[in-house]
Design a protein around this motif. Sequence first.
Motif, short mmCIF file in Angstrom:
data_model
loop_
_atom_site.label_atom_id
_atom_site.label_comp_id
_atom_site.label_asym_id
_atom_site.label_seq_id
_atom_site.Cartn_x
_atom_site.Cartn_y
_atom_site.Cartn_z
N HIS A 50 35.78 42.42 27.41
CA HIS A 50 37.14 41.89 27.24
C HIS A 50 37.14 40.38 27.43
O HIS A 50 37.58 39.64 26.55
CB HIS A 50 38.13 42.58 28.19
N PRO A 51 36.64 39.86 28.56
CA PRO A 51 36.60 38.39 28.66
C PRO A 51 35.59 37.77 27.69
O PRO A 51 35.83 36.69 27.15
CB PRO A 51 36.19 38.13 30.12
N TYR A 52 34.48 38.47 27.46
CA TYR A 52 33.46 37.92 26.56
C TYR A 52 34.08 37.63 25.20
O TYR A 52 33.79 36.61 24.56
CB TYR A 52 32.32 38.93 26.42
N GLU A 53 34.94 38.50 24.76
CA GLU A 53 35.60 38.32 23.46
C GLU A 53 36.82 37.40 23.55
O GLU A 53 37.53 37.22 22.57
CB GLU A 53 36.04 39.68 22.90
N GLY A 54 37.09 36.89 24.74
CA GLY A 54 38.26 36.03 24.90
C GLY A 54 39.56 36.82 24.94
O GLY A 54 40.65 36.26 24.86
N ARG A 55 39.48 38.14 25.08
CA ARG A 55 40.67 38.99 25.06
C ARG A 55 41.30 39.08 26.46
O ARG A 55 42.41 39.53 26.63
CB ARG A 55 40.28 40.38 24.54
N ALA A 56 40.52 38.71 27.49
CA ALA A 56 41.05 38.67 28.86
C ALA A 56 40.67 37.31 29.43
O ALA A 56 39.63 36.75 29.07
CB ALA A 56 40.45 39.80 29.70
N PRO A 57 41.50 36.76 30.30
CA PRO A 57 41.25 35.40 30.78
C PRO A 57 40.02 35.36 31.70
O PRO A 57 39.80 36.26 32.50
CB PRO A 57 42.52 35.07 31.58
N LEU A 58 39.19 34.37 31.55
CA LEU A 58 38.06 34.15 32.45
C LEU A 58 37.70 32.67 32.39
O LEU A 58 37.59 32.09 31.31
CB LEU A 58 36.86 35.01 32.04
N GLU A 59 37.49 32.09 33.56
CA GLU A 59 37.20 30.66 33.57
C GLU A 59 35.70 30.43 33.44
O GLU A 59 34.89 31.22 33.95
CB GLU A 59 37.73 30.03 34.87
N ALA A 60 35.34 29.38 32.79
CA ALA A 60 33.93 29.01 32.66
C ALA A 60 33.32 28.81 34.05
O ALA A 60 33.98 28.28 34.96
CB ALA A 60 33.79 27.74 31.83
N GLY A 61 32.10 29.29 34.23
CA GLY A 61 31.42 29.12 35.51
C GLY A 61 31.37 30.38 36.35
O GLY A 61 30.62 30.45 37.31
N MET A 62 32.18 31.36 35.99
CA MET A 62 32.22 32.62 36.74
C MET A 62 30.93 33.40 36.53
O MET A 62 30.44 33.49 35.40
CB MET A 62 33.41 33.44 36.22
N GLY B 258 33.66 39.63 39.52
CA GLY B 258 33.44 39.07 38.19
C GLY B 258 34.68 38.86 37.35
O GLY B 258 34.56 38.64 36.14
N TYR B 259 35.85 38.90 37.97
CA TYR B 259 37.09 38.65 37.21
C TYR B 259 37.99 37.73 38.04
O TYR B 259 38.21 37.99 39.22
CB TYR B 259 37.88 39.94 36.98
N PRO B 260 38.57 36.72 37.43
CA PRO B 260 39.46 35.84 38.19
C PRO B 260 40.71 36.58 38.70
O PRO B 260 41.16 36.34 39.81
CB PRO B 260 39.82 34.73 37.20
N ASN B 261 41.23 37.51 37.89
CA ASN B 261 42.47 38.18 38.29
C ASN B 261 42.21 39.37 39.23
O ASN B 261 43.14 40.04 39.65
CB ASN B 261 43.27 38.63 37.07
N MET B 262 40.96 39.63 39.55
CA MET B 262 40.63 40.68 40.50
C MET B 262 40.18 40.08 41.83
O MET B 262 39.49 40.72 42.62
CB MET B 262 39.54 41.59 39.94
N GLY B 263 40.55 38.85 42.07
CA GLY B 263 40.25 38.24 43.36
C GLY B 263 39.30 37.07 43.27
O GLY B 263 39.11 36.33 44.24
N GLY B 264 38.69 36.87 42.10
CA GLY B 264 37.81 35.71 41.92
C GLY B 264 36.45 35.87 42.58
O GLY B 264 35.72 34.87 42.73
#
Lengths: 377, 377, 377, 377
Positions: free
Chosen positions: D43-55, D117-123
């Motif tokens: 989901h984030p890999y495809e840009g379909r879910a938000p993820l910041e660079a560096g995670m 591994g997800y910003p919206n799951m606690g970072g």
Amino acid sequence: MKAVVFKGPYDVAVENVPDPTIEAPLDAIVRITTANICGSDLHPYEGRAPLEAGMVLGHENMGVVEEVGPGVNRIKVGDRVSVPFNLACGTCRNCNDGFTSACLRANPSGDPGAGYGYPNMGGYWGGQAELLRVPWADFNLLELPAGSDFENDFTMLSDIFPTGYHGTELAQVRPGTSVAVFGAGPVGLMAAYSALLRGAYQVFVVDKQTDRLTLAEQLGATPINLADVDPADAILDATDGFGVDCGVEAVGYQAHDAAGEEHPEMVLDNLVKAVRATGHIGVVGVYNPSDPDAATESAKEGRIAFNYGEAFFKGISIASGQCPVKKYNRELRDLIIHGRATPSVIVSHELKLDEAAYAYDNFDKRADGWTKVLLKP
Amino acid sequence: MKAVVFKGPYDVAVENVPDPTIEAPLDAIVRITTANICGSDLHPYEGRAPLEAGMVLGHENMGVVEEVGPGVNRIKVGDRVSVPFNLACGTCRNCNDGFTSACLRANPSGDPGAGYGYPNMGGYWGGQAELLRVPWADFNLLELPAGSDFENDFTMLSDIFPTGYHGTELAQVRPGTSVAVFGAGPVGLMAAYSALLRGAYQVFVVDKQTDRLTLAEQLGATPINLADVDPADAILDATDGFGVDCGVEAVGYQAHDAAGEEHPEMVLDNLVKAVRATGHIGVVGVYNPSDPDAATESAKEGRIAFNYGEAFFKGISIASGQCPVKKYNRELRDLIIHGRATPSVIVSHELKLDEAAYAYDNFDKRADGWTKVLLKP
Amino acid sequence: MKAVVFKGPYDVAVENVPDPTIEAPLDAIVRITTANICGSDLHPYEGRAPLEAGMVLGHENMGVVEEVGPGVNRIKVGDRVSVPFNLACGTCRNCNDGFTSACLRANPSGDPGAGYGYPNMGGYWGGQAELLRVPWADFNLLELPAGSDFENDFTMLSDIFPTGYHGTELAQVRPGTSVAVFGAGPVGLMAAYSALLRGAYQVFVVDKQTDRLTLAEQLGATPINLADVDPADAILDATDGFGVDCGVEAVGYQAHDAAGEEHPEMVLDNLVKAVRATGHIGVVGVYNPSDPDAATESAKEGRIAFNYGEAFFKGISIASGQCPVKKYNRELRDLIIHGRATPSVIVSHELKLDEAAYAYDNFDKRADGWTKVLLKP
Amino acid sequence: MKAVVFKGPYDVAVENVPDPTIEAPLDAIVRITTANICGSDLHPYEGRAPLEAGMVLGHENMGVVEEVGPGVNRIKVGDRVSVPFNLACGTCRNCNDGFTSACLRANPSGDPGAGYGYPNMGGYWGGQAELLRVPWADFNLLELPAGSDFENDFTMLSDIFPTGYHGTELAQVRPGTSVAVFGAGPVGLMAAYSALLRGAYQVFVVDKQTDRLTLAEQLGATPINLADVDPADAILDATDGFGVDCGVEAVGYQAHDAAGEEHPEMVLDNLVKAVRATGHIGVVGVYNPSDPDAATESAKEGRIAFNYGEAFFKGISIASGQCPVKKYNRELRDLIIHGRATPSVIVSHELKLDEAAYAYDNFDKRADGWTKVLLKP
């Protein structure tokens, strides 16, 4: 600090003992505001269960958090809390499954289950004292609203309200069932109260002490005095011969008949007779794997020669054991806060900690009107 | 018709008896294709349970519907059916709740529960015969696919497959649990088979007959011979001292030790020891409210002096009773049809109805290799 | 006999129609003593659901057995009985599983589920009449104590008390939970009443009709008027932002906002918002696979575009469907008999059968104070 | 240490990043031995879910404990452990109830539920790396037998084996049920495998990728290719028109039809059609409260316009949400250890951590045969 110390059979004293301290990173120290005397405190008091002199008694505790260890991350100093009588690690297999009553790590003996105020439950000091050390505090402590409201209701959350409720859970009480509770001590009364809360349409309570039966009736139950009638027959008569759906055992191995003679199998026999075919029995009255002071050789080995053959024939289930308090205490707390449960109705005495010896003496004698005693340090 | 008739202890004969007829509007007559001999047929055979001479035996029956009464509206002549051993009305309170094992109306004595081939279960003739009358046929009969496929699997649906499965249900077996089954007779084997079907990760089976233990092993279980080791100790050793999650009692009150002596409390004692704290025991081996031929006065009254004190201490539940076959037989049938269960693996003998006396004799002696006998009328 | 006959939209009349007769061996004829008007009677009344002229209406029925067919063996002439609104065969797979709401045999159309007074539920005549034919009478009828006591309580057992209770069962209400009920019609009020009976600590009831909200408050619930506040926000505010444990949908697809506009997804949206993560929603308000009169193309196909994405994210379960009355009516009856439930509190009108047209008119208009109407033939 | 770092859509790289350290007393550092790539990493890999660079990516992790904080008292350095993808505190209300998937304290945002591994799951940084910091280690980590046996089976315990199993739990799969699983990705395959483990008699698996359907068939399921037939019709045909007892949704909002067009309501529509009246649907495929990239305005708001009207009419329950891994991982581990479950059968690729970019690229393209990829740091 001052604490109720066990000196020997029929001998407790309030003495000065060292304050508890943070021993592990997850410990908390709780300043006790109310500590109850429990019927199971009487087992060692009467010398029927082993207890070494010097032990601080008491496993029905509540208070305010005074200090926390460096690993405590949920509970905060100043939180008002109820302390479940089971002391549990929160991360073993049984705790994961909700059986804090059978924690595999809190009791150094290796036996499942730990608690306060008993040498065989891990040797943790009890809370009939000014202060109490609580291990794994984040897991064990239940938060209460700040202040002093509902104090005598909340103090029932550490043991007897959940334990009575557990009896009704083991007995599978649900709305529209009929229930028989044997024993009108504090736990039996809380079981009857819980059964009504869960929607039972009729709850019989069996005992031989009239003051307790009167209290049962005030709670909404139907009292049966075993000194007057055969209780199982009375229940069968009242249910067209079928028996009740659910039975709760709130007496234990020290059951006495109307003549005062001890019969460890008496209550189970009565329940098997009084519960309908396909029904359920929940046992929260205490039985032990061995009982050196029992009357018969068989009972000394923990054998209880009840009519299991009839239980099989009727397809009755028998579920047993100590209450895992955390399984129920949050829900019961919320019922209290919203005015839908008032377990303090059974409190008969509020005494100072200094009056502990007087309280133990009267409670042990089952003195008339001594239903439930709270100590206020 | 020809039928297996009880003449007296250790004496059965195949005789001509009157054909059954439609006696009530909801009756059906079933032409029997397979009728099994059950371990509980041996109780009256040995004179250990009351049975009057002239009774037709047999409660594990299947066949094809030959005739239906005017009120039968679901089952049709020609349907291939399994006949649950419990005979139930379908409209009383217990039937409504799924407890066909405790039907309140089918047994004229008023006791809950009725069946075929026993005087105390309502006096209905059994199905070790060419024909069988089935009351409340729409409710009691389970439809099977037409033809003769899976005959020896389907014949297990009337009693022992559901009964073994019921043991695992009472013991709360679920995926990822460990199980101990005491007794490797047909019901114990079916319990072990069911436990594996339900996803148990390990199933111990305890017995002293090597042929049956070999069969248990072939089913995927771990055999334990109580003639060689203390079975509870062996189970504790194999489970890091904790014991198994679930225990099934598939022996009953006539349990014999390795020396051949009867100990009615032996299996329950072992299960209480071998099952872990917080675990569950399911009892499908038969116990009776009274047992006039028992060795002790206590056992004669149905009292079983097992270590209940330890069961309480460990928080173990004990659920008991006859299987309500209808609760499980449809699902088990579907597993058979789709090739995912093959309970016929335990069948050792297929005999003609005429060979019944020979079959009873050998099965009663537990002759080597006589695990499960089917009669083919 | 006299009966309430559907003539066309907004047109019912009390007319003479032929008496029902025993058509099958398991039929009974019941002389109706009370028949209620149900909110779902209004769907055909308003022309929103198909109904052919000439049909006798009514599915909330009770009375006294007048005649039984030759295969009836449990129920007797003279028995006072409650008639569940689901009409079920008692022997199909779904009936075996307790889902009398999805009986596979009673509805000739082949659809699961049958009932009285609807063409698509099997075409059985309803009970707003002097007499009613009840198929499979032994299975369907619930016995009541003889006489006329509790008549207005017992009449709730045919539908709305069990249906409201079913909503709380689907929503997994248990002691110590908080609950939000959307809809304060008769079913919503019974759901709120049931939630309190099951031990909920707080029950919110959402509606926009003040008379019904007042009644909800009298039952012990906390009323929320959606004309005044956003109901989901109000519930979140009252629960520290977490939401309630359980939600009950007692409105259905014809939900109207405060402005009177129909929004089929409105109530589900609110419940998903107002129920806490890991919570449960029970839906007893009616939704249909197709709704030709709906406002949008999507809704015409039975599509309800609620925020399911949020339901997934919060881990909320949604359980739905018609109540299987037999699953609950015995227990609820026993609560009434023992004075622990009094569902008649919501009855607003007791009218003669002859007044049916007047009653339908006012109930359909939701005239102030017309909460629940009973017809007395 | 080396770790898989998210750079931007379709761009991951293995880079050197700082080693994690003990930040709180209950933390542990785990040296990763296996970390899987999950479908939800796409989901984030495809840009379909938000993820910041560096995670640092990755939530399917296992390894050996390298260091523990001073408050850790159960887990020890050197323990081999599985790390559940949910990161949970162990002492909040939801953790107490077993819903580690909705922990109220681990996610600083305040939303229930945290993970790696997800910003919206606690970072929290993920475990596709050499080392991983695990908070509340005693609660979160599952012990495994020392050594390297079953490595590729145990690595399924962090997410997809429990998640597939959870789907079958939500769908109430039990012995003798029929099941339809939509989606033959890793989670769908694990759901089918779990259904068979739980005793389902038949399991249909629906997808359009032939390599995955072949694998489903090898597991014992019945494959249905939606490119060839209407899957719901095929299931109805195979079940005499009744449908299956249980349905599992293992696809989510990005469902594509055979032509490759996205239809978020497609799988739910099919399940409502293919599941029998009174049946159950468990949803573990992901849906979101909002989906800015969705095709329709309604779907952007998380609205899924499936045929809920039919679900109500059929009385189907729909239970949903992320798996609370701790609820199942111990039992599934024990099945692996005893040889009764081998989830590694679906592993297609074992690669070095350095090959992560290549692995993401192929897995994202659903390249033929790329079913499940394990990274070995």
